[in-house]
Design a protein around this motif. Structure first.
Motif, PDB file in Angstrom:
ATOM      1  N   THR A  82       1.226  -0.851   0.127  1.00 23.68           N
ATOM      2  CA  THR A  82       0.137  -0.272   0.012  1.00 23.68           C
ATOM      3  C   THR A  82       1.419   1.452  -0.363  1.00 23.68           C
ATOM      4  O   THR A  82       0.641   1.458  -0.266  1.00 23.68           O
ATOM      5  CB  THR A  82      -1.177  -0.028   1.345  1.00 23.68           C
ATOM      6  N   TYR A  83       1.930   1.822   0.629  1.00 27.88           N
ATOM      7  CA  TYR A  83       2.913   2.160   0.728  1.00 27.88           C
ATOM      8  C   TYR A  83       3.696   2.600  -0.337  1.00 27.88           C
ATOM      9  O   TYR A  83       2.903   4.096  -0.994  1.00 27.88           O
ATOM     10  CB  TYR A  83       4.429   1.681   1.528  1.00 27.88           C
ATOM     11  N   LEU A  84       3.392   1.658  -1.467  1.00 20.42           N
ATOM     12  CA  LEU A  84       3.801   2.546  -3.112  1.00 20.42           C
ATOM     13  C   LEU A  84       2.175   2.883  -3.433  1.00 20.42           C
ATOM     14  O   LEU A  84       2.718   3.895  -4.422  1.00 20.42           O
ATOM     15  CB  LEU A  84       3.657   0.559  -3.756  1.00 20.42           C
ATOM     16  N   ILE A  85       1.254   2.731  -3.114  1.00 19.84           N
ATOM     17  CA  ILE A  85      -0.173   3.634  -3.565  1.00 19.84           C
ATOM     18  C   ILE A  85       0.058   4.852  -3.407  1.00 19.84           C
ATOM     19  O   ILE A  85       0.249   5.855  -3.774  1.00 19.84           O
ATOM     20  CB  ILE A  85      -1.327   2.743  -3.708  1.00 19.84           C
ATOM     21  N   ILE A  86       0.532   5.119  -2.053  1.00 20.97           N
ATOM     22  CA  ILE A  86       0.447   6.005  -0.935  1.00 20.97           C
ATOM     23  C   ILE A  86       1.030   6.786  -1.748  1.00 20.97           C
ATOM     24  O   ILE A  86       1.459   8.393  -1.957  1.00 20.97           O
ATOM     25  CB  ILE A  86       0.932   6.293  -0.168  1.00 20.97           C
ATOM     26  N   ALA A  87       2.937   6.640  -1.962  1.00 14.36           N
ATOM     27  CA  ALA A  87       3.620   7.544  -2.622  1.00 14.36           C
ATOM     28  C   ALA A  87       3.344   8.259  -3.858  1.00 14.36           C
ATOM     29  O   ALA A  87       3.442   8.930  -4.173  1.00 14.36           O
ATOM     30  CB  ALA A  87       5.220   6.740  -2.606  1.00 14.36           C
ATOM     31  N   ALA A  88       2.914   7.112  -4.657  1.00 15.18           N
ATOM     32  CA  ALA A  88       2.354   6.481  -5.903  1.00 15.18           C
ATOM     33  C   ALA A  88       1.611   8.228  -6.306  1.00 15.18           C
ATOM     34  O   ALA A  88       1.845   9.372  -7.382  1.00 15.18           O
ATOM     35  CB  ALA A  88       2.356   6.634  -7.368  1.00 15.18           C
ATOM     36  N   GLU A  89       0.446   8.137  -5.522  1.00 14.58           N
ATOM     37  CA  GLU A  89      -0.922   9.316  -5.186  1.00 14.58           C
ATOM     38  C   GLU A  89      -0.172  10.407  -5.266  1.00 14.58           C
ATOM     39  O   GLU A  89      -0.843  11.535  -6.000  1.00 14.58           O
ATOM     40  CB  GLU A  89      -1.763   8.879  -4.379  1.00 14.58           C
ATOM     41  N   THR A  90       1.058  10.667  -3.796  1.00 18.65           N
ATOM     42  CA  THR A  90       1.138  11.946  -3.411  1.00 18.65           C
ATOM     43  C   THR A  90       1.744  12.562  -4.617  1.00 18.65           C
ATOM     44  O   THR A  90       1.739  13.769  -5.295  1.00 18.65           O
ATOM     45  CB  THR A  90       1.903  11.620  -2.351  1.00 18.65           C
ATOM     46  N   ILE A  91       2.824  11.762  -5.312  1.00 23.84           N
ATOM     47  CA  ILE A  91       3.606  12.136  -6.421  1.00 23.84           C
ATOM     48  C   ILE A  91       2.686  13.137  -7.619  1.00 23.84           C
ATOM     49  O   ILE A  91       3.017  13.922  -7.884  1.00 23.84           O
ATOM     50  CB  ILE A  91       4.473  11.390  -7.135  1.00 23.84           C
ATOM     51  N   CYS A  92       1.671  11.816  -8.031  1.00 25.16           N
ATOM     52  CA  CYS A  92       1.104  12.669  -9.019  1.00 25.16           C
ATOM     53  C   CYS A  92       0.509  14.221  -8.578  1.00 25.16           C
ATOM     54  O   CYS A  92      -0.255  15.292  -9.455  1.00 25.16           O
ATOM     55  CB  CYS A  92      -0.077  11.688  -9.542  1.00 25.16           C
TER      56      CYS A  92
END
Length: 254
Positions: A82-92
């Motif tokens: 899930t950390y990947l989702i959080i980081a990718a969403e935030t970067i976008c």
């Protein structure tokens, strides 16, 4: 990283409220095809780190305007924790409508600050930081695919919008020695303000504190940006009023 850490469950209560919101309502999940970029006259820039074989992979998709390097739209695909989702969403959220040069200046710490509930407590755990760095690597790859596209250097906006609720000011600040006051303000500017301004190729320097008036000067792109005396100045002042003392007024040297 050991296999034990890779298979350890990431319990929901380890996430900040802001992280949970991004998991529950991701806005940028998906992908773009080359034909979509061609139809809109954009360049499709992608950045990937990890692999399906490793069990962790993230890919960023950017539609970049070839006239000014602005990231007009972005999406991501993730396979893994899930950390990947959080980081990718935030970067976008951070790169959209910014140019790729600004995107290249984003640091992992800056991403972490976007999803903190408490300014002094990192949102990503030690394990989570591993996946955040994967996303940062994907950003680097995407930026590399944008090389050659012209971009404007006179940035018009700096995203200083991190203010948590119920923030307390410095106790008895008005009675502290001037040197101590300046040290406190310098620390807050270094941690809470400079990273955002540097993202836009700018800088800020403290010159003096006269009573409640803080005298600063801008550097780099900030010297020619209208936001330096508008939204950016207002944001700096609001942060210091909230973090330090409500009487502080910021005076920029023009």
């Amino acid at each position: 990283m050991s296999i034990e850490k890779l298979i350890t469950p990431y319990f929901w209560n380890t996430f900040s409220k802001k992280m949970k919101q991004k998991v529950e309502n991701p806005k940028f999940a998906g992908f773009f095809l080359a034909k979509e970029a061609e139809r809109t006259g954009m360049r499709l820039a992608t950045g990937t780190d990890g692999s399906l074989q490793e069990g962790n992979m993230v890919t960023l998709y950017w539609l970049v305007d070839e006239a000014d390097g602005v990231i007009a739209d972005c999406k991501f695909q993730v396979y893994g924790p899930t950390y990947l989702i959080i980081a990718a969403e935030t970067i976008c959220e951070m790169v959209i409508r910014k140019n790729y040069d600004q995107a290249s200046r984003i640091s992992a710490d800056l991403v972490d600050r976007q999803v903190r509930d408490n300014s002094k407590r990192p949102a990503f755990t030690e394990e989570g930081a591993y996946y955040l760095n994967m996303v940062m690597s994907a950003v680097d790859f995407a930026c590399h695919q944008c090389h050659g596209i012209p971009f404007k250097r006179d940035y018009a906006d700096t995203p200083i919008d991190f203010l948590e609720e119920n923030q307390q000011t410095i106790p008895d600040f008005e009675n502290l020695a001037k040197e101590v006051k300046l040290q406190i303000i310098e620390e807050i500017i270094s941690k809470e303000i400079r990273p955002y301004i540097e993202m836009d190729a700018g800088g800020v320097t403290i010159h003096d504190l006269k009573g409640s008036e803080l005298h600063i000067s801008y550097e780099g792109a900030c010297t020619s940006c209208h936001a330096a005396t508008g939204s950016t100045l207002s944001a700096i002042q609001n942060i210091l009023k909230t973090r330090v003392h409500p009487s502080i007024t910021v005076i920029p040297t023009i």
